[in-house]
Design a protein around this motif. Sequence first.
Motif, PDB file in Angstrom:
ATOM      1  N   ASN A   1      11.492  -6.459  15.167  1.00 34.16           N
ATOM      2  CA  ASN A   1      10.029  -6.318  15.155  1.00 34.16           C
ATOM      3  C   ASN A   1       9.523  -5.483  16.326  1.00 34.16           C
ATOM      4  O   ASN A   1       8.536  -4.749  16.191  1.00 34.16           O
ATOM      5  CB  ASN A   1       9.348  -7.686  15.126  1.00 34.16           C
ATOM      6  CG  ASN A   1       9.861  -8.644  16.176  1.00 34.16           C
ATOM      7  OD1 ASN A   1      11.060  -8.720  16.460  1.00 34.16           O
ATOM      8  ND2 ASN A   1       8.956  -9.413  16.771  1.00 34.16           N
TER       9      ASN A   1
ATOM     10  N   ALA B   1       7.375  -2.038  15.862  1.00 34.27           N
ATOM     11  CA  ALA B   1       6.088  -1.817  16.522  1.00 34.27           C
ATOM     12  C   ALA B   1       6.053  -0.450  17.188  1.00 34.27           C
ATOM     13  O   ALA B   1       5.038   0.265  17.127  1.00 34.27           O
ATOM     14  CB  ALA B   1       5.822  -2.918  17.540  1.00 34.27           C
ATOM     15  N   ASP B   2       7.166  -0.052  17.817  1.00 35.99           N
ATOM     16  CA  ASP B   2       7.238   1.270  18.445  1.00 35.99           C
ATOM     17  C   ASP B   2       7.178   2.381  17.405  1.00 35.99           C
ATOM     18  O   ASP B   2       6.522   3.411  17.603  1.00 35.99           O
ATOM     19  CB  ASP B   2       8.529   1.396  19.254  1.00 35.99           C
ATOM     20  CG  ASP B   2       8.501   0.609  20.553  1.00 35.99           C
ATOM     21  OD1 ASP B   2       7.435   0.060  20.894  1.00 35.99           O
ATOM     22  OD2 ASP B   2       9.549   0.537  21.229  1.00 35.99           O
TER      23      ASP B   2
ATOM     24  N   ALA C   1       8.918  -7.695   9.475  1.00 36.74           N
ATOM     25  CA  ALA C   1       8.704  -6.436  10.192  1.00 36.74           C
ATOM     26  C   ALA C   1       8.784  -5.240   9.261  1.00 36.74           C
ATOM     27  O   ALA C   1       8.095  -4.231   9.474  1.00 36.74           O
ATOM     28  CB  ALA C   1       9.720  -6.305  11.320  1.00 36.74           C
TER      29      ALA C   1
ATOM     30  N   ALA D   1       3.619   2.638  16.153  1.00 39.24           N
ATOM     31  CA  ALA D   1       2.762   3.184  17.207  1.00 39.24           C
ATOM     32  C   ALA D   1       2.944   4.690  17.330  1.00 39.24           C
ATOM     33  O   ALA D   1       1.982   5.426  17.595  1.00 39.24           O
ATOM     34  CB  ALA D   1       3.069   2.501  18.538  1.00 39.24           C
TER      35      ALA D   1
ATOM     36  N   ARG E   1       3.453  -8.142  12.157  1.00 39.59           N
ATOM     37  CA  ARG E   1       3.875  -8.813  13.389  1.00 39.59           C
ATOM     38  C   ARG E   1       4.229 -10.249  13.025  1.00 39.59           C
ATOM     39  O   ARG E   1       3.361 -11.039  12.686  1.00 39.59           O
ATOM     40  CB  ARG E   1       2.756  -8.781  14.425  1.00 39.59           C
ATOM     41  CG  ARG E   1       3.103  -9.532  15.722  1.00 39.59           C
ATOM     42  CD  ARG E   1       2.134  -9.201  16.826  1.00 39.59           C
ATOM     43  NE  ARG E   1       0.768  -9.618  16.508  1.00 39.59           N
ATOM     44  CZ  ARG E   1       0.257 -10.826  16.815  1.00 39.59           C
ATOM     45  NH1 ARG E   1       1.004 -11.729  17.438  1.00 39.59           N
ATOM     46  NH2 ARG E   1      -0.994 -11.118  16.492  1.00 39.59           N
TER      47      ARG E   1
ATOM     48  N   HIS F   1      -2.743  -3.270  10.928  1.00 36.67           N
ATOM     49  CA  HIS F   1      -3.103  -1.867  10.761  1.00 36.67           C
ATOM     50  C   HIS F   1      -3.487  -1.636   9.304  1.00 36.67           C
ATOM     51  O   HIS F   1      -3.346  -2.533   8.465  1.00 36.67           O
ATOM     52  CB  HIS F   1      -1.932  -0.961  11.155  1.00 36.67           C
ATOM     53  CG  HIS F   1      -0.644  -1.305  10.450  1.00 36.67           C
ATOM     54  ND1 HIS F   1      -0.397  -0.994   9.138  1.00 36.67           N
ATOM     55  CD2 HIS F   1       0.455  -1.978  10.879  1.00 36.67           C
ATOM     56  CE1 HIS F   1       0.789  -1.422   8.785  1.00 36.67           C
ATOM     57  NE2 HIS F   1       1.328  -2.042   9.826  1.00 36.67           N
TER      58      HIS F   1
END
Length: 337
Positions: free
Chosen positions: A201, A205-206, A82, A209, A87, A152
């Motif tokens: 993880n 991700a947050d 992470a 984002a 991911r 990404h």
Amino acid sequence: MNKDLILLGHGSGGKLSHQLLDDLIIPTLSGISLAGQNDAALVDAGGRRLAFTTDSYVVDPVFFPGGNIGTLAVNGTVNDLAMMGARPLFLSAGLIIEEGFGRDDLGIILASMRQAADAAGVRIVTGDTKVVPRGKADRIFINTSGIGLVEHDFTISGACARPGDRIIINGTVGDHGIAVMAKREGLELQTDIVSDCAPLNGLVADIIAEGGGDVHVLRDPTRGGVATTLKEIALQSDVTITIREDAIPLAGPVRGVCAILGLDPLYVANEGKLLVAVAPPAAERVLARMKEHPCGGAAAIIGEVTGAGGGKLRMETSVGGVRAVEMLAGEQLPRIC
């Protein structure tokens, strides 16, 4: 100190670890540059970026408040993936078991590994088991490797910190190391201290984002603690980082144990914490998003990148001074992860 021998301190994650890596291991095996020495390697597979990592766990005791060696092995490898913005997808599990280890204890550890993998959304797909004679190991050691997918185009690396970046941590420091040490030494504490071992993880991700390309560095401060990890980032990125002592979240019981035993919590290992270097325009948004996540409720901005060059880490102390902070010199708490 005999320089011809491997010492316990070479496994601390601090200065001795880096000397061993820089002088012998990395030149012999790969020659990878300082900028590429991150929590996982990024490799290209048919045009897709994969993160690949491996880690070995020798924690003593194998059961501790908040987890065991199995949860630690899964979460630690998930978190290393992470930290590259990947991911996590697949893990391996290698078990080295000492003759005489209890089958019931092994069953608990394996069930914990499966539970941790399910919680993180990863699959354990391959592994190996070896048994060594009684007295030739210490109960059980676990190696885990992991593969994750980078979905990404951002570059997240310890070499990407930039002047002005804010440094954020997602919660209190030192919980894991003190929990393991207290269990090992049989300390009678009025308040339970529980390891922070957790998969990060979802939190990462947050963060991505919310912050996108403004997220420059993600690192988990495990061996060597927050101080050593920030010093590594400063060296990799060739910047100066300044942190504020009063801004660093620290649970009262951990502070008390460290004060009694003469330990610096900045050098104590964590297993559910991460450090983020994020550009100023996104810092407050990322902080707010982190606080909404179960693993980020006590997130705080603890400093910033204050200049280019130098590879220095400084701390503004609670009494108003400024002092240099270096890597962990030896082994403060052995066998923590």
